[in-house]
Scaffold this active site. Structure first.
Site, PDB file in Angstrom:
ATOM      1  N   CYS A 281      38.547  37.808  43.065  1.00 21.03           N
ATOM      2  CA  CYS A 281      38.580  39.090  44.012  1.00 21.03           C
ATOM      3  C   CYS A 281      38.704  38.431  45.457  1.00 21.03           C
ATOM      4  CB  CYS A 281      37.166  39.921  43.831  1.00 21.03           C
ATOM      5  SG  CYS A 281      35.948  38.705  43.660  1.00 21.03           S
TER       6      CYS A 281
ATOM      7  N   SER B  57      35.121  34.677  42.573  1.00 14.68           N
ATOM      8  CA  SER B  57      35.305  35.354  43.908  1.00 14.68           C
ATOM      9  C   SER B  57      36.042  34.030  44.631  1.00 14.68           C
ATOM     10  CB  SER B  57      33.712  35.085  44.557  1.00 14.68           C
ATOM     11  OG  SER B  57      33.435  33.738  44.879  1.00 14.68           O
ATOM     12  N   ASP B  58      36.778  34.682  45.813  1.00 17.67           N
ATOM     13  CA  ASP B  58      37.351  33.729  46.403  1.00 17.67           C
ATOM     14  C   ASP B  58      36.109  33.099  47.295  1.00 17.67           C
ATOM     15  OD1 ASP B  58      39.205  32.528  48.126  1.00 17.67           O
ATOM     16  OD2 ASP B  58      40.174  34.127  49.036  1.00 17.67           O
ATOM     17  N   CYS B  59      36.751  31.829  47.718  1.00 14.90           N
ATOM     18  CA  CYS B  59      35.490  31.002  47.929  1.00 14.90           C
ATOM     19  C   CYS B  59      34.740  31.238  49.322  1.00 14.90           C
ATOM     20  CB  CYS B  59      36.034  29.643  48.405  1.00 14.90           C
ATOM     21  SG  CYS B  59      36.728  28.838  46.807  1.00 14.90           S
TER      22      CYS B  59
ATOM     23  N   SER C 193      32.843  34.051  49.403  1.00 16.69           N
ATOM     24  CA  SER C 193      33.094  35.546  49.680  1.00 16.69           C
ATOM     25  C   SER C 193      31.953  36.338  49.799  1.00 16.69           C
ATOM     26  CB  SER C 193      33.979  36.184  48.633  1.00 16.69           C
ATOM     27  OG  SER C 193      35.153  35.963  48.551  1.00 16.69           O
TER      28      SER C 193
END
Length: 795
Positions: free
Chosen positions: A275, A308-310, A312
């Site tokens: 995401c 998650s995108d890092c 996030s």
């Protein structure tokens, strides 16, 4: 304690460590099968592996994963939720680093992968936008297979993990987006088909491509489709990706932004989805239960985990200040929404406080961990993968893989202009070449971003020097080309050559993650360099452009002294070879543009922050992508030339679809054009049609290579919706095939479309098939094959 300490040391040195360490020289017979459930490892430290159900292969992955999680304390559970999971030494569970990348080759982005003296590099293929331009699904799948083979080889040596957060499948909505080079382009269907093929190439194990129980299907490596969803802005005029709130209609979400992800999950059976940072209509995607648990895991039936995108979660708390949450609140929100893994430290640092404050349940943690461990069992982290145990050093950077890198570039490169058949050049005539421009001796620029260390570079200067006497001049100090210092050397080179090749364009200093563009022009003095070199040259001038995003090169297109133009994307480690092969005619270009090349004034007509796809006459917005853009272009989507002419004719086609509806099935309205014909049944839900008919639209196209050179033709199939309805795409891709024909050869190409291929998304986000006359268009321009398909619904 001594046993536990010894066990911890052993697993720290185990194959999952990312610290560089000496590895013995390997032979082609190298065999390794690193895995957690090694009886010898357990026995050496006084543990009886038979007592651990999570290592008992007679049980299902679900039972085994639950057993492992149940054995952990809650404090231990929390420490496994980050991308650097700590492991549980007392259970024989080593740490694991989830974050590895394989966008267009094994990359050293992320802590899960590294290179050293044992394997100093891996094959670096063209960045995705160029591979996408091949419109070759089998190539995309093959790239995935080769990348995953090199990845498994590195895993066996303790230099990589098994979970790769690739590919990037965000649709290119706006030509200024910096990450365009990472993506397969602007069409949702093409992007989705790229995703399906590349993911299948990475993940599929021969003989296990499909399974009655997908949650137990073995995987070669795990792939991840990212960034979900409506993410396509980095930093534009002070608006950044961490705080940007994408205002998106449900129509655009279903039609454009979600479609590639749906295809990736449903058809590609991808094992992970990431995401994105941005908000969507005020809600962070990583905290949106409707998007995660409801859609990805529920509607699409994901078999895997959501990450998650890092950082996030930190972004939600620190930058977006969503709901004015505390850190513990933010952790609770995303965990309950269905986020299994945090690329970052918020889960590991703040889940325990969140649990203690009563904001999250331990069962939510259990659910996430079970998803994670089932996935690690599927890739063989627990039990090993004997099929791939023999892979080692000799399977990375093979001669075949490096040739594939060059061939992928050859297949994607697009010929945009070729006046008077200037190309191909003949090496026996053009013996002295001027090779000028900021990319004439490119190396690192060719591989773009999310790359590793290539096996070796073949720069354009290296490649052309094998065919001719080359006069090299930079023309610019670098891509930004801030002064004219080196222009005169380039002009002098052009005066003394049989032909001049100018290699210009963009690089990561102009476009890339974190960097959007504000214009569509070549940087600095590059345009001046090109014009002045072309003006002084008395022999043919060929322009080669490196870029991910589009560039307005109308000046070169209209300059009669510039005889040919080639777009080479970011062509990977073998880019120089590919460009030389095309210019000297050893390969006939067949690539097609996966993007609309807008004119420079496009950026003055619509702000990048507007998420609208359709034109807005009230605001003066011209629409986006070939589906909705209503202005003039430099080059249209799907454009590309060849050295040989092709003729296409329609052999046969089904030209009508008559469907008898059941009594309880409803018709749906679509907005008609003013004074348009009001069809008694304007449209029917796709799902309703699928339930009552499996009719296909079959047609056959005869392709003739009428020239004297072997060539490749990309057949792009468009559906043009009935013209009596408003707000629909002008046309939309529903299929494509790349065919190769010898000189003079004829080949019959068959297509089969289902009823969904005739569907549109209404303004209320229904997926509908309109009644009326649809047009099927194969190809573009004067040579296109066009025929009608009449759709009629009746009771």
């Amino acid at each position: 304690m001594a046993v536990l300490k010894s066990l911890l040391i052993t697993f720290t040195l185990f194959a999952f460590s990312t610290a560089a360490r000496p590895v013995k020289k390997l032979s082609s017979s190298y065999k390794s099968d690193p895995h957690v459930c090694s009886a010898a490892q357990f026995a050496a430290h006084g543990l009886d592996i038979s007592k651990f159900i999570f290592c008992n292969q007679s049980f299902s992955y679900q039972v085994r994963a639950k057993d492992l999680v149940d054995r952990m304390t809650v404090e231990e559970k929390v420490q496994q939720l980050g991308d650097r999971s700590s492991g549980v030494p007392r259970l024989g569970l080593p740490h694991y680093k989830w974050w590895s990348e394989a966008l267009h080759g094994v990359a050293n982005t992320g802590p899960g992968t590294f290179f050293n003296a044992t394997i100093p590099g891996a094959t670096s293929f063209p960045n995705v936008i160029l591979s996408a331009a091949s419109f070759n699904e089998s190539l995309w799948n093959t790239l995935g297979q080769v990348v995953s083979t090199e990845a498994r080889a590195m895993y066996n040596l303790g230099m990589a993990g098994l979970t790769f957060w690739s590919p990037n499948i965000n649709v290119v909505r706006d030509p200024r987006w910096g990450r365009t080079l990472e993506t397969p382009g602007e069409d949702p269907f093409v992007v989705g088909r790229y995703a399906v093929n590349y993911v299948r190439g990475l993940q599929d194990v021969d003989g296990n491509e499909y399974s009655e129980d997908p949650n137990s299907r073995p995987l070669k490596v795990s792939s991840c489709c990212k960034h979900y969803a409506a993410y396509d802005l980095e930093d534009w005029l002070g608006v950044n990706r961490w705080t940007f709130d994408a205002k998106v209609t449900e129509q655009d979400m279903v039609e454009t932004f979600q479609r590639p992800f749906e295809m990736c999950v449903k058809d590609g059976d991808v094992s992970s989805v990431m995401c994105s940072f941005n908000n969507i209509n005020g809600i962070p995607p990583c905290a949106d239960a409707r998007l995660l648990s409801g859609t990805i895991r529920g509607d699409w039936n994901l078999h895997g985990y959501i990450v998650s995108d890092c950082d996030s979660i930190e972004t939600i708390w620190k930058s977006q200040k969503w709901l004015h949450d505390t850190k513990e609140d933010a952790v609770a929100q995303v965990l309950k929404a269905g986020l299994d893994l945090d690329c970052g430290i918020y889960y590991t640092n703040y889940t325990m406080p969140s649990l203690n404050q009563g904001k999250v349940r331990e069962s939510d943690i259990d659910k996430a961990l079970i998803n994670l461990y089932i996935l690690l069992m599927r890739v063989g982290w627990f039990d090993g993968s004997p099929t791939y145990a023999s892979l080692g050093k000799d399977d990375v950077c093979t001669k075949e893989n490096m040739e594939l890198a060059a061939d992928a570039a050859r297949q994607g490169i697009v010929l945009l202009k070729n006046d008077n058949h200037t190309l191909p050049l003949h090496s026996n005539i053009y013996k002295k070449l001027a090779l000028v421009g900021p990319h004439a001796n490119a190396t690192t620029a060719m591989i773009g971003n999310y790359a590793g260390i290539p096996c070796k570079y073949v720069s354009p200067l290296d490649a052309f020097s094998k065919d001719a006497d080359v006069i090299y001049a930079m023309g610019c100090a670098n891509v930004k080309c801030k002064n004219e210092t080196f222009v005169f050397e380039a002009m002098e080179a052009a005066k003394n050559a049989d032909a001049t090749i100018i290699i210009s364009g963009l690089d990561l200093s102009i476009e890339g993650e974190g960097t959007d563009r504000t214009d569509l022009l070549l940087p600095g003095y590059q345009t001046d360099l090109i014009n002045r070199v072309a003006d002084i040259a008395t022999t043919p001038v060929i322009l080669v452009i490196f870029s991910g995003g589009v560039v307005d090169i109308a000046f070169a297109k209209n300059n009669k002294k510039i005889k040919a133009i080639i777009w080479a994307g970011y062509p990977g480690e073998g880019g120089g070879t590919a460009i030389a092969d095309i210019i000297f005619g050893r390969y006939n270009p067949g690539g097609r543009l996966p993007l609309t090349w807008y004119q420079a004034n496009y950026v003055d007509q619509v702000p990048m922050t507007s998420m609208k796809l359709r034109p807005d006459d009230n605001l003066g917005y011209p629409g986006r992508t070939y589906k909705f853009f209503n202005g003039s272009t430099v080059y249209p989507f799907g454009y590309g030339l060849s050295y040989t002419p092709f003729n296409t004719t329609l052999v046969s086609a089904k030209k009508s679809l008559d469907v008898k509806l059941r009594k309880y099935q409803s018709c749906h309205d679509l907005q008609s054009v003013p004074d348009g014909y009001l069809n008694p049944c304007p449209a029917v839900l796709v799902d309703d049609l699928i339930s009552i008919t499996n009719e296909k639209i079959d047609f056959e196209i005869l392709v003739h290579n009428s020239g004297c050179k072997k060539g490749n033709l990309v057949l792009i199939v468009y559906e043009v919706p009935p013209n009596e309805y408003q707000g629909l795409p002008s046309k939309q891709v529903v299929g494509f095939k790349r065919v190769s024909l010898m000189a003079g050869e004829k080949q019959s190409v068959k297509f089969e479309l289902d009823v969904k291929s005739l569907s549109v998304v209404s303004d209320s986000a229904y997926l509908l098939v309109p009644s009326g006359e649809h047009m099927i268009q194969v190809g573009d321009g004067n040579g296109a094959v066009i025929f009608p398909v009449n759709v009629n619904f009746y009771y």
